[in-house]
Design an enzyme around this catalytic site. Structure first.
Site, PDB file in Angstrom:
ATOM      1  N   LYS A 206      49.224 -23.100  18.303  1.00 11.29           N
ATOM      2  CA  LYS A 206      49.011 -22.540  19.626  1.00 11.29           C
ATOM      3  C   LYS A 206      50.284 -22.851  20.297  1.00 11.29           C
ATOM      4  O   LYS A 206      50.876 -22.216  21.012  1.00 11.29           O
ATOM      5  CB  LYS A 206      47.620 -23.115  20.295  1.00 11.29           C
ATOM      6  CG  LYS A 206      47.561 -22.253  21.569  1.00 11.29           C
ATOM      7  CD  LYS A 206      46.120 -22.706  22.069  1.00 11.29           C
ATOM      8  CE  LYS A 206      45.815 -22.426  23.571  1.00 11.29           C
ATOM      9  NZ  LYS A 206      44.694 -22.829  24.206  1.00 11.29           N
ATOM     10  N   GLU A 212      52.722 -32.849  13.935  1.00 14.69           N
ATOM     11  CA  GLU A 212      52.367 -32.787  12.630  1.00 14.69           C
ATOM     12  C   GLU A 212      52.698 -31.470  11.865  1.00 14.69           C
ATOM     13  O   GLU A 212      53.284 -31.424  11.064  1.00 14.69           O
ATOM     14  CB  GLU A 212      50.768 -33.204  12.266  1.00 14.69           C
ATOM     15  CG  GLU A 212      50.288 -34.432  12.746  1.00 14.69           C
ATOM     16  CD  GLU A 212      49.803 -34.519  14.130  1.00 14.69           C
ATOM     17  OE1 GLU A 212      50.370 -34.075  15.133  1.00 14.69           O
ATOM     18  OE2 GLU A 212      49.015 -35.611  14.423  1.00 14.69           O
ATOM     19  N   GLY A 267      41.747 -24.182  21.210  1.00 20.14           N
ATOM     20  CA  GLY A 267      42.039 -24.450  19.691  1.00 20.14           C
ATOM     21  C   GLY A 267      40.957 -24.342  18.825  1.00 20.14           C
ATOM     22  O   GLY A 267      41.051 -24.017  17.850  1.00 20.14           O
ATOM     23  N   ARG A 268      40.092 -25.010  19.222  1.00 18.53           N
ATOM     24  CA  ARG A 268      38.825 -25.321  18.281  1.00 18.53           C
ATOM     25  C   ARG A 268      37.821 -24.121  18.303  1.00 18.53           C
ATOM     26  O   ARG A 268      36.899 -24.011  17.558  1.00 18.53           O
ATOM     27  CB  ARG A 268      38.035 -26.445  18.621  1.00 18.53           C
ATOM     28  CG  ARG A 268      37.713 -26.689  20.069  1.00 18.53           C
ATOM     29  CD  ARG A 268      37.101 -28.158  20.382  1.00 18.53           C
ATOM     30  NE  ARG A 268      36.874 -28.250  21.903  1.00 18.53           N
ATOM     31  CZ  ARG A 268      37.765 -28.866  22.611  1.00 18.53           C
ATOM     32  NH1 ARG A 268      39.102 -28.898  22.256  1.00 18.53           N
ATOM     33  NH2 ARG A 268      37.364 -29.046  24.070  1.00 18.53           N
ATOM     34  N   GLU A 353      34.916 -33.153  20.437  1.00 18.79           N
ATOM     35  CA  GLU A 353      35.945 -32.841  21.251  1.00 18.79           C
ATOM     36  C   GLU A 353      35.570 -32.085  22.398  1.00 18.79           C
ATOM     37  O   GLU A 353      36.232 -32.388  23.804  1.00 18.79           O
ATOM     38  CB  GLU A 353      37.264 -32.281  20.470  1.00 18.79           C
ATOM     39  CG  GLU A 353      38.533 -32.381  21.190  1.00 18.79           C
ATOM     40  CD  GLU A 353      39.791 -31.950  20.272  1.00 18.79           C
ATOM     41  OE1 GLU A 353      40.391 -32.565  19.838  1.00 18.79           O
ATOM     42  OE2 GLU A 353      39.698 -30.649  19.925  1.00 18.79           O
ATOM     43  N   HIS A 384      22.004 -39.233  -1.616  1.00 23.40           N
ATOM     44  CA  HIS A 384      22.441 -40.411  -2.573  1.00 23.40           C
ATOM     45  C   HIS A 384      23.277 -41.364  -1.798  1.00 23.40           C
ATOM     46  O   HIS A 384      24.117 -42.046  -2.457  1.00 23.40           O
ATOM     47  CB  HIS A 384      22.976 -39.586  -3.807  1.00 23.40           C
ATOM     48  CG  HIS A 384      22.131 -38.994  -4.505  1.00 23.40           C
ATOM     49  ND1 HIS A 384      21.067 -39.587  -5.441  1.00 23.40           N
ATOM     50  CD2 HIS A 384      21.725 -37.718  -4.503  1.00 23.40           C
ATOM     51  CE1 HIS A 384      20.663 -38.385  -6.005  1.00 23.40           C
ATOM     52  NE2 HIS A 384      20.778 -37.317  -5.312  1.00 23.40           N
ATOM     53  N   LYS A 512      48.716 -40.115  21.095  1.00 25.23           N
ATOM     54  CA  LYS A 512      49.930 -39.288  20.839  1.00 25.23           C
ATOM     55  C   LYS A 512      51.219 -39.851  21.465  1.00 25.23           C
ATOM     56  O   LYS A 512      52.291 -39.944  20.960  1.00 25.23           O
ATOM     57  CB  LYS A 512      49.733 -37.724  21.406  1.00 25.23           C
ATOM     58  CG  LYS A 512      48.817 -36.838  20.472  1.00 25.23           C
ATOM     59  CD  LYS A 512      49.197 -35.580  21.005  1.00 25.23           C
ATOM     60  CE  LYS A 512      47.938 -34.641  20.819  1.00 25.23           C
ATOM     61  NZ  LYS A 512      48.185 -33.141  21.327  1.00 25.23           N
TER      62      LYS A 512
HETATM   63  C1  G6Q Z   1      41.625 -28.232  19.820  1.00 23.42           C
HETATM   64  C2  G6Q Z   1      42.689 -28.975  20.151  1.00 23.42           C
HETATM   65  C3  G6Q Z   1      43.577 -29.333  18.923  1.00 23.42           C
HETATM   66  C4  G6Q Z   1      44.546 -28.518  18.517  1.00 23.42           C
HETATM   67  C5  G6Q Z   1      45.580 -29.075  17.769  1.00 23.42           C
HETATM   68  C6  G6Q Z   1      46.588 -28.249  17.209  1.00 23.42           C
HETATM   69  O1  G6Q Z   1      40.901 -27.690  20.566  1.00 23.42           O
HETATM   70  O2  G6Q Z   1      43.180 -28.481  21.163  1.00 23.42           O
HETATM   71  O3  G6Q Z   1      42.689 -29.781  17.917  1.00 23.42           O
HETATM   72  O4  G6Q Z   1      43.893 -27.232  18.001  1.00 23.42           O
HETATM   73  O5  G6Q Z   1      46.224 -30.202  18.326  1.00 23.42           O
HETATM   74  O6  G6Q Z   1      47.181 -27.768  18.321  1.00 23.42           O
HETATM   75  P1  G6Q Z   1      48.419 -26.633  18.251  1.00 23.42           P
HETATM   76  O7  G6Q Z   1      47.578 -25.459  17.600  1.00 23.42           O
HETATM   77  O8  G6Q Z   1      48.957 -26.214  19.366  1.00 23.42           O
HETATM   78  O9  G6Q Z   1      49.342 -26.908  17.150  1.00 23.42           O
END
Ligand code: G6Q
Length: 557
Positions: A206, A212, A267-268, A353, A384, A512
């Protein structure tokens, strides 16, 4: 909103919870022959049975009063109207708009965003259709048949979970991989199996600034260039899914190879947007759209149904009862479906989250417990492993059992056995086994009364462990969409009751920032580094230990 714990329904629920210590869940069935009917509901092709929770009819109606006192109905209306309910980030929350095919308007900052959403869906459809036809040609002239989604968190877990769940719908001869971890082993291990000339990298972010993802994307590009790809080939082998056009351009992806989404998609909650492109590519666009439509059916139900007959609201209220009034600290999600093996991980993010917060919207400290710890594994594997604690541990754990009546890959009597376990565990969790039953069973096996006395405490099951059953006929794309939307709305409804903002995630920031500070303090392999400054004593010593080991170039095998 005022403190919900001082509301009348909350007080009533406390009284009812105290009274519930005097009876067992099974007594509620004995006293109410229609309990299973009254405590189950069908919506969007899903069936929910919550009757095995220790909730009386009175408690259920007090829970609905609680939702009303917390303003849940108004909160739903505010969300779907495009109001900026994510107040700490000043954003609207409109993932429902991404899967609405009704022609409704969704207005954000005075602009109807529905046409933009429809246009982006068409762009995704055209691209996915081209991929399906073998029309994406790689640098060697052969069609591209492999995708690698590079993203993390919300830009990884949703598409990954859905692609795994929809395995029976995969297009023949197509492969999808997901790389998220900054641990180079994730990318390295994945690339081992790939032919660069037939691979499409999808950089899903996003913000397009996530450490990462950008690290993995840069390394994937270097690998591609080192394996025969040329700079001019990047355009057909790298695409981006993002809201940040400038950063995408700077990375070298042309705007026509970028699929966009918007700030009003968290994001989620983004698998319904361009972030879901990997689903459309691996399964075909029609399957992706069927998933969206399934979610939409749940959205329509959530918007229209009265709270007492509203599946996501009920699931939320049952969770509130167990968390706040029964003292459950954790919640297990147990899909009896191997294809849903990443659902617990996805829901872990969605739930923890969203509602793992201690501050309410007003900034005050939450007056009650908020989101529980969520965990899970597919059944029967978990049986199990960790079910022991759910059956006999000292903490109360609530659980959702999820299953399809029919398997996509019927094999002998596997599915019947799976379903028998899916049914047996919740029954065992509710009924338990008291000492008299244990002793009788031991006596029937010929165990002496003495030995039975010693063994009995270990074999007693307290029972009254609360569970929900979520059933559907088959795990179709539509059922998956409805299931995910059910959980999204459940989490939202709980957040509304607890008074927290379910749509921000400030709690991920501090670590972070510290990692950025520590990064230059880690010694490059084979080099020495002076001892770090600052930090707590433990972190300082750990850095020194790591750097001492990294100073030597010795092989590691
Ligand atoms: C979700 C969070 C988080 C996000 C990641 C990736 O709701 O905001 O999990 O999706 O940190 O972020 P980017 O899509 O910006 O790389």
């Amino acid at each position: 909103m005022s403190d919900i714990t001082t509301s009348k329904p909350w007080r009533r629920l406390e009284t009812l919870a105290a009274a519930s210590r005097k009876f067992r869940t099974i007594d509620l069935f004995d006293a109410d022959p229609d309990r299973a009917g009254a405590f189950s509901i069908e919506a969007a092709a899903l069936y929910l049975d919550w009757s095995k929770n220790k909730i009386s009819r009175e408690a259920m109606s007090a829970l609905v009063d609680l939702a009303r006192a917390a303003g849940l109905e108004a909160a739903i209306a505010r969300m779907v109207s495009g109001e900026k309910i994510n107040t700490t980030e000043n954003r609207a929350v409109l993932h429902v708009a991404l899967r609405d095919f009704s022609g409704r308007s969704y207005v954000v900052d005075g602009v109807d965003v529905a046409p933009q959403i429809a246009a982006e869906r068409r762009k995704m459809r055209d691209f996915a259709d081209k991929y399906e036809r073998g029309g994406l040609i790689g640098f060697s002239g052969a069609p591209i048949d492999t995708i690698v989604n590079i993203g993390i968190g919300g830009s990884d877990l949703g598409p990954l979970m859905a692609v795994e769940a929809l395995r029976p719908y995969w297009l023949g001869g197509r492969r999808a991989f997901f790389v998220s971890n900054v641990d180079g082993q994730h990318l390295g291990d994945t690339l081992e199996a790939l032919d660069p000339s037939r691979t499409l990298f999808i950089v899903a972010s996003k913000t397009f600034t996530t450490q990462e993802t950008m690290t993995n994307a840069e390394s994937a590009r270097a690998w591609f260039l080192g394996k025969g790809g040329k700079e001019r080939d990047i355009a057909r082998h790298f695409i981006a899914l993002s809201t940040n056009e400038r950063a995408v351009r700077a990375f070298g992806v042309a705007p026509e190879n970028m699929f966009v989404f918007w700030d009003f998609v968290g994001g989620r909650y983004s698998l319904w947007s361009a972030i879901g492109l990997s689903i459309a590519l691996q399964c075909g666009y029609a399957v992706f759209e069927a998933m969206l439509r399934g979610a939409c059916a749940m959205d329509e139900h959530f918007r229209a149904a009265p709270l007492e007959a509203n599946m996501p609201a009920i699931l939320a209220l049952v969770g509130v009862w167990n968390r706040n009034f029964m003292g459950a600290a954790a919640h297990a999600v147990l899909p009896y479906d191997q294809h849903l093996h990443r659902l617990p991980a996805f829901l872990q993010q969605l739930d923890m989250e969203s509602n793992g917060k201690s501050a309410t919207l007003s900034g005050a400290r939450a007056p009650c417990a908020t989101g529980p710890v969520l965990f899970g594994e597919p059944g029967t594997n978990g049986q199990h492993a960790f079910y022991q604690l759910i059956h006999q541990g000292t903490d109360l754990i609530s659980a959702d059992f999820i299953a399809a009546a029919k398997s996509a890959t019927p094999l002998g009597d596997h599915h019947e056995k799976l379903l028998a376990n899916f049914l047996a565990q919740p029954e065992a969790l509710m009924l338990g086994k008291d000492e008299a039953q244990v002793r009788a069973a031991l006596a029937a096996e010929g165990v002496s009364a003495d030995a039975a006395g010693r063994l009995a405490p270990h074999k007693v099951f307290p029972g009254d462990r609360p569970t929900n059953a979520i059933l559907f006929e088959r795990l179709t794309p539509g059922a998956l969409g409805a299931l995910v939307a059910l959980y999204e709305h459940k989490v939202f409804a709980q957040g509304a009751i607890w008074g927290v903002n379910s749509f921000d995630q400030w709690g991920v920031e501090l670590g972070k920032t510290l990692a950025m500070k520590i990064l230059p303090e880690i010694a490059p392999l084979g080099q020495a580094k002076p001892p770090p400054e600052g930090h707590d004593g433990s972190t300082r010593r750990l850095i020194e230990r790591i750097n001492a080991w990294r100073a030597s170039k010795e092989g590691w095998l």
